[in-house]
Design a protein around this motif. Structure first.
Motif, PDB file in Angstrom:
ATOM      1  N   ILE A 135       0.988  -1.030   0.241  1.00  0.00           N
ATOM      2  CA  ILE A 135      -0.038   0.017  -0.096  1.00  0.00           C
ATOM      3  C   ILE A 135       0.829   1.344  -0.195  1.00  0.00           C
ATOM      4  CG2 ILE A 135      -1.748   1.274   1.053  1.00  0.00           C
ATOM      5  CD1 ILE A 135      -2.674  -1.377   2.219  1.00  0.00           C
ATOM      6  N   ARG A 136       1.870   1.328   0.780  1.00  0.00           N
ATOM      7  CA  ARG A 136       2.714   2.375   0.752  1.00  0.00           C
ATOM      8  C   ARG A 136       3.570   2.701  -0.534  1.00  0.00           C
ATOM      9  NH1 ARG A 136       4.007  -0.020   6.152  1.00  0.00           N
ATOM     10  NH2 ARG A 136       3.455   1.110   7.844  1.00  0.00           N
ATOM     11  N   ARG A 137       3.968   1.511  -1.266  1.00  0.00           N
ATOM     12  CA  ARG A 137       4.535   1.785  -2.573  1.00  0.00           C
ATOM     13  C   ARG A 137       3.360   2.314  -3.380  1.00  0.00           C
ATOM     14  NH1 ARG A 137       6.332  -2.861  -5.001  1.00  0.00           N
ATOM     15  NH2 ARG A 137       7.839  -1.584  -6.600  1.00  0.00           N
ATOM     16  N   VAL A 138       2.144   1.721  -3.480  1.00  0.00           N
ATOM     17  CA  VAL A 138       1.311   2.360  -4.537  1.00  0.00           C
ATOM     18  C   VAL A 138       1.129   3.938  -4.069  1.00  0.00           C
ATOM     19  CG1 VAL A 138      -1.126   2.520  -4.923  1.00  0.00           C
ATOM     20  CG2 VAL A 138      -0.050   0.331  -4.680  1.00  0.00           C
ATOM     21  N   ILE A 139       0.827   4.492  -2.804  1.00  0.00           N
ATOM     22  CA  ILE A 139       0.506   5.686  -2.701  1.00  0.00           C
ATOM     23  C   ILE A 139       1.823   6.500  -2.842  1.00  0.00           C
ATOM     24  CG2 ILE A 139       0.594   7.531  -0.613  1.00  0.00           C
ATOM     25  CD1 ILE A 139      -1.155   5.418   0.854  1.00  0.00           C
ATOM     26  N   ASP A 140       2.919   6.023  -2.821  1.00  0.00           N
ATOM     27  CA  ASP A 140       4.288   6.818  -3.341  1.00  0.00           C
ATOM     28  C   ASP A 140       4.146   6.991  -4.803  1.00  0.00           C
ATOM     29  OD1 ASP A 140       5.392   6.884  -0.635  1.00  0.00           O
ATOM     30  OD2 ASP A 140       6.832   5.310  -1.192  1.00  0.00           O
ATOM     31  N   ASN A 141       3.519   6.213  -5.688  1.00  0.00           N
ATOM     32  CA  ASN A 141       3.504   6.483  -7.026  1.00  0.00           C
ATOM     33  C   ASN A 141       2.143   7.089  -7.541  1.00  0.00           C
ATOM     34  OD1 ASN A 141       6.061   4.907  -8.283  1.00  0.00           O
ATOM     35  ND2 ASN A 141       5.330   3.617  -6.520  1.00  0.00           N
ATOM     36  N   LEU A 142       1.163   7.301  -6.635  1.00  0.00           N
ATOM     37  CA  LEU A 142       0.143   7.975  -7.189  1.00  0.00           C
ATOM     38  C   LEU A 142       0.258   9.373  -7.802  1.00  0.00           C
ATOM     39  CD1 LEU A 142      -2.570   7.231  -4.468  1.00  0.00           C
ATOM     40  CD2 LEU A 142      -2.291   5.945  -6.763  1.00  0.00           C
ATOM     41  N   SER A 143      -0.607   9.808  -8.748  1.00  0.00           N
ATOM     42  CA  SER A 143      -0.425  11.205  -9.025  1.00  0.00           C
ATOM     43  C   SER A 143      -1.144  12.096  -8.060  1.00  0.00           C
ATOM     44  CB  SER A 143      -1.307  11.254 -10.302  1.00  0.00           C
ATOM     45  OG  SER A 143      -1.811  12.595 -10.692  1.00  0.00           O
ATOM     46  N   PRO A 144      -0.639  13.347  -8.023  1.00  0.00           N
ATOM     47  CA  PRO A 144      -1.328  14.226  -6.859  1.00  0.00           C
ATOM     48  C   PRO A 144      -2.810  14.707  -7.075  1.00  0.00           C
ATOM     49  CG  PRO A 144       0.847  15.263  -8.027  1.00  0.00           C
ATOM     50  CD  PRO A 144       0.561  13.972  -8.687  1.00  0.00           C
ATOM     51  N   ASP A 145      -3.132  14.227  -8.531  1.00  0.00           N
ATOM     52  CA  ASP A 145      -4.342  14.424  -8.773  1.00  0.00           C
ATOM     53  C   ASP A 145      -5.635  13.218  -8.274  1.00  0.00           C
ATOM     54  OD1 ASP A 145      -4.222  16.469 -10.612  1.00  0.00           O
ATOM     55  OD2 ASP A 145      -3.971  15.460 -12.280  1.00  0.00           O
ATOM     56  N   THR A 146      -4.793  12.302  -7.618  1.00  0.00           N
ATOM     57  CA  THR A 146      -5.477  10.916  -7.084  1.00  0.00           C
ATOM     58  C   THR A 146      -5.854  11.402  -5.635  1.00  0.00           C
ATOM     59  OG1 THR A 146      -4.378   9.678  -8.889  1.00  0.00           O
ATOM     60  CG2 THR A 146      -5.816   8.401  -6.744  1.00  0.00           C
ATOM     61  N   LYS A 147      -7.026  11.423  -5.286  1.00  0.00           N
ATOM     62  CA  LYS A 147      -7.476  11.752  -3.950  1.00  0.00           C
ATOM     63  C   LYS A 147      -8.010  10.470  -3.209  1.00  0.00           C
ATOM     64  CE  LYS A 147      -6.273  15.907  -4.741  1.00  0.00           C
ATOM     65  NZ  LYS A 147      -5.051  16.278  -4.602  1.00  0.00           N
ATOM     66  N   TYR A 148      -8.450   9.440  -4.008  1.00  0.00           N
ATOM     67  CA  TYR A 148      -9.044   8.593  -3.438  1.00  0.00           C
ATOM     68  C   TYR A 148      -8.758   7.056  -4.284  1.00  0.00           C
ATOM     69  CZ  TYR A 148     -12.278  12.259  -1.973  1.00  0.00           C
ATOM     70  OH  TYR A 148     -12.851  13.304  -1.791  1.00  0.00           O
ATOM     71  N   MET A 149      -8.934   6.049  -3.395  1.00  0.00           N
ATOM     72  CA  MET A 149      -8.486   4.608  -3.888  1.00  0.00           C
ATOM     73  C   MET A 149      -9.391   3.443  -3.373  1.00  0.00           C
ATOM     74  SD  MET A 149      -4.824   3.661  -2.013  1.00  0.00           S
ATOM     75  CE  MET A 149      -4.931   3.727  -0.235  1.00  0.00           C
ATOM     76  N   TYR A 150      -9.650   2.600  -4.510  1.00  0.00           N
ATOM     77  CA  TYR A 150     -10.310   1.446  -3.953  1.00  0.00           C
ATOM     78  C   TYR A 150      -9.085   0.443  -3.558  1.00  0.00           C
ATOM     79  CZ  TYR A 150     -14.885   2.938  -5.358  1.00  0.00           C
ATOM     80  OH  TYR A 150     -16.160   3.544  -5.770  1.00  0.00           O
ATOM     81  N   LEU A 151      -9.230  -0.335  -2.705  1.00  0.00           N
ATOM     82  CA  LEU A 151      -8.147  -1.373  -2.485  1.00  0.00           C
ATOM     83  C   LEU A 151      -9.103  -2.886  -2.723  1.00  0.00           C
ATOM     84  CD1 LEU A 151      -7.721   1.026  -0.324  1.00  0.00           C
ATOM     85  CD2 LEU A 151      -5.673  -0.214   0.341  1.00  0.00           C
ATOM     86  N   PHE A 152      -8.569  -3.363  -3.321  1.00  0.00           N
ATOM     87  CA  PHE A 152      -9.145  -4.816  -3.758  1.00  0.00           C
ATOM     88  C   PHE A 152      -7.889  -5.965  -3.273  1.00  0.00           C
ATOM     89  CE2 PHE A 152     -11.753  -2.230  -6.249  1.00  0.00           C
ATOM     90  CZ  PHE A 152     -13.127  -2.558  -5.718  1.00  0.00           C
ATOM     91  N   GLN A 153      -8.631  -7.089  -2.759  1.00  0.00           N
ATOM     92  CA  GLN A 153      -7.405  -8.232  -2.773  1.00  0.00           C
ATOM     93  C   GLN A 153      -7.910  -9.272  -3.734  1.00  0.00           C
ATOM     94  OE1 GLN A 153      -7.220  -9.660   1.403  1.00  0.00           O
ATOM     95  NE2 GLN A 153      -7.322  -7.579   2.086  1.00  0.00           N
ATOM     96  N   HIS A 154      -7.119  -9.930  -4.151  1.00  0.00           N
ATOM     97  CA  HIS A 154      -6.864 -10.822  -5.446  1.00  0.00           C
ATOM     98  C   HIS A 154      -7.873 -11.971  -5.316  1.00  0.00           C
ATOM     99  CE1 HIS A 154      -3.667 -13.904  -3.907  1.00  0.00           C
ATOM    100  NE2 HIS A 154      -4.650 -13.648  -3.030  1.00  0.00           N
ATOM    101  N   ASP A 155      -8.674 -12.335  -4.241  1.00  0.00           N
ATOM    102  CA  ASP A 155      -9.711 -13.286  -4.009  1.00  0.00           C
ATOM    103  C   ASP A 155     -11.007 -12.795  -3.445  1.00  0.00           C
ATOM    104  OD1 ASP A 155      -8.840 -12.962  -1.611  1.00  0.00           O
ATOM    105  OD2 ASP A 155      -8.170 -14.944  -1.141  1.00  0.00           O
ATOM    106  N   LEU A 156     -11.117 -11.403  -3.860  1.00  0.00           N
ATOM    107  CA  LEU A 156     -12.460 -10.992  -3.055  1.00  0.00           C
ATOM    108  C   LEU A 156     -13.072 -10.196  -4.262  1.00  0.00           C
ATOM    109  CD1 LEU A 156     -11.278  -9.525   0.197  1.00  0.00           C
ATOM    110  CD2 LEU A 156     -12.469 -11.617  -0.074  1.00  0.00           C
ATOM    111  N   PRO A 157     -13.822 -10.973  -5.335  1.00  0.00           N
ATOM    112  CA  PRO A 157     -14.337 -10.311  -6.504  1.00  0.00           C
ATOM    113  C   PRO A 157     -15.640  -9.862  -6.363  1.00  0.00           C
ATOM    114  CG  PRO A 157     -14.660 -12.962  -6.670  1.00  0.00           C
ATOM    115  CD  PRO A 157     -13.622 -12.326  -5.717  1.00  0.00           C
ATOM    116  N   LEU A 158     -15.960  -8.621  -6.897  1.00  0.00           N
ATOM    117  CA  LEU A 158     -17.405  -7.888  -6.682  1.00  0.00           C
ATOM    118  C   LEU A 158     -18.316  -8.893  -7.426  1.00  0.00           C
ATOM    119  CD1 LEU A 158     -16.355  -4.224  -7.467  1.00  0.00           C
ATOM    120  CD2 LEU A 158     -16.773  -5.145  -5.341  1.00  0.00           C
TER     121      LEU A 158
END
Length: 315
Positions: A135-158
């Protein structure tokens, strides 16, 4: 350690009008980048197949109603675990040549599949760093325009539609809506604090239930107030207590007040629970001695034959 990371390109700057310091409205590109979708993966027996991942990816495309078509996506691939001295409770796949070949082929197929998707970034860890650090690595690579995120694990399909537009509009209008959770298979209990009713009539209700499972979050809340508290592999290990003690700040609001049918299902891609774990024991992939008391309790509750399981004690 070399981390194979794809960096987001620079973002467009907003200009202020000199006479009244009024900011221009967000550009279409900026609005597209406002919410990111993050999918966390690690080595599983199903690899190198992309099927589990694509079930999650396609589910977000199908069920997140109102998410821009070119919204940024991040797919993380955690490194393989080294074999520890104490194997009790260690159920993730670990480093060996067979698993290394499977892992490398998964990454190759992943990169090939998304090579023409300029909004999809793949972040590969050089070693096993766990969910919180991914999660920390993702946040470090986000655009400044990105204010929100959805976090999904690989075995929890909608499995049900979620009104992304309503969540975004409601979060923009309510600073206190820092996290939004979604009902899974289990009932949501212990409400606290207040409710929010959106303009379109959707209810959001706080519950004293922190979870690492699928959720929507403010980036700044995660970066400045959640991750500094997290010292464990899984954020929920550290966040249950603050959520109980300070519900009105840390507790998530649950979409549709946590009622109705589940919005996602647990497929247990890691095969760490119930009958899937039992099958791994039977195959000789997991030694009985590696099972914790909790592992055994969960298998019993799932209906696994305990007498048969105990025959593998000497294996």
């Amino acid at each position: 350690m070399t981390l194979n990371t794809t960096i987001i390109s620079s973002v467009e700057k907003k200009h202020a009008e000199s006479d009244n310091d009024h900011k221009d409205p967000p550009s279409p590109a900026s609005a597209t980048r406002k919410t990111a979708v993050v999918i966390f993966t690690h080595l599983i027996n199903a690899h190198p197949s992309l099927d589990p991942l694509m079930t999650i990816y396609n589910g977000t495309k199908r069920y997140l109603n109102g998410l821009p078509e070119k919204a940024p996506y991040f797919i993380t691939v955690d490194g393989i675990k080294d074999i520890p001295k104490n194997m009790e409770g260690e159920l993730f796949l670990m480093e060996n040549q067979e698993n290394r070949n499977k892992y490398d082929e998964y990454i190759r197929q992943l990169q090939m599949h998304f090579k023409d998707h300029d909004n999809v970034k793949i972040l590969i860890a050089g070693k096993n760093i766990g969910l919180a650090n991914n999660i920390r690595r993702v946040i470090d690579n986000l655009s400044p325009d990105t204010k929100y995120m959805y976090l999904f694990q690989h075995d929890l399909p909608l499995v049900r539609e979620i009104n992304h537009t309503d969540i975004l509009v409601t979060a923009e209008a309510n600073d206190k809506m820092r996290l939004v959770g979604f009902k899974g298979d289990d009932p949501i209990q212990r409400p606290c604090g207040d409710d929010i009713e959106s303009e379109s009539g959707i209810f959001y209700r706080r519950f004293k239930l922190w979870t690492d499972r699928n959720h929507f979050a403010r980036i700044d809340h995660y970066k400045n107030e959640i991750l500094p508290k997290v010292t464990s592999v899984f954020p929920e290990d550290n966040m249950h207590k603050p959520t109980r003690l300070n519900c009105t700040y840390f507790a998530p609001y649950y979409y549709e007040a946590g009622k109705g049918d589940p919005y996602y299902k647990h497929t247990d891609a890691s095969e760490r629970y119930g009958f899937k774990l039992f099958e791994r024991v039977k195959r000789g992939e997991v030694a009985y001695s590696s099972l914790s008391k909790v592992n055994i309790m969960v298998m019993e509750r799932a209906g696994v034959n305990m007498t048969e399981l105990e025959t593998y004690k000497s294996g």
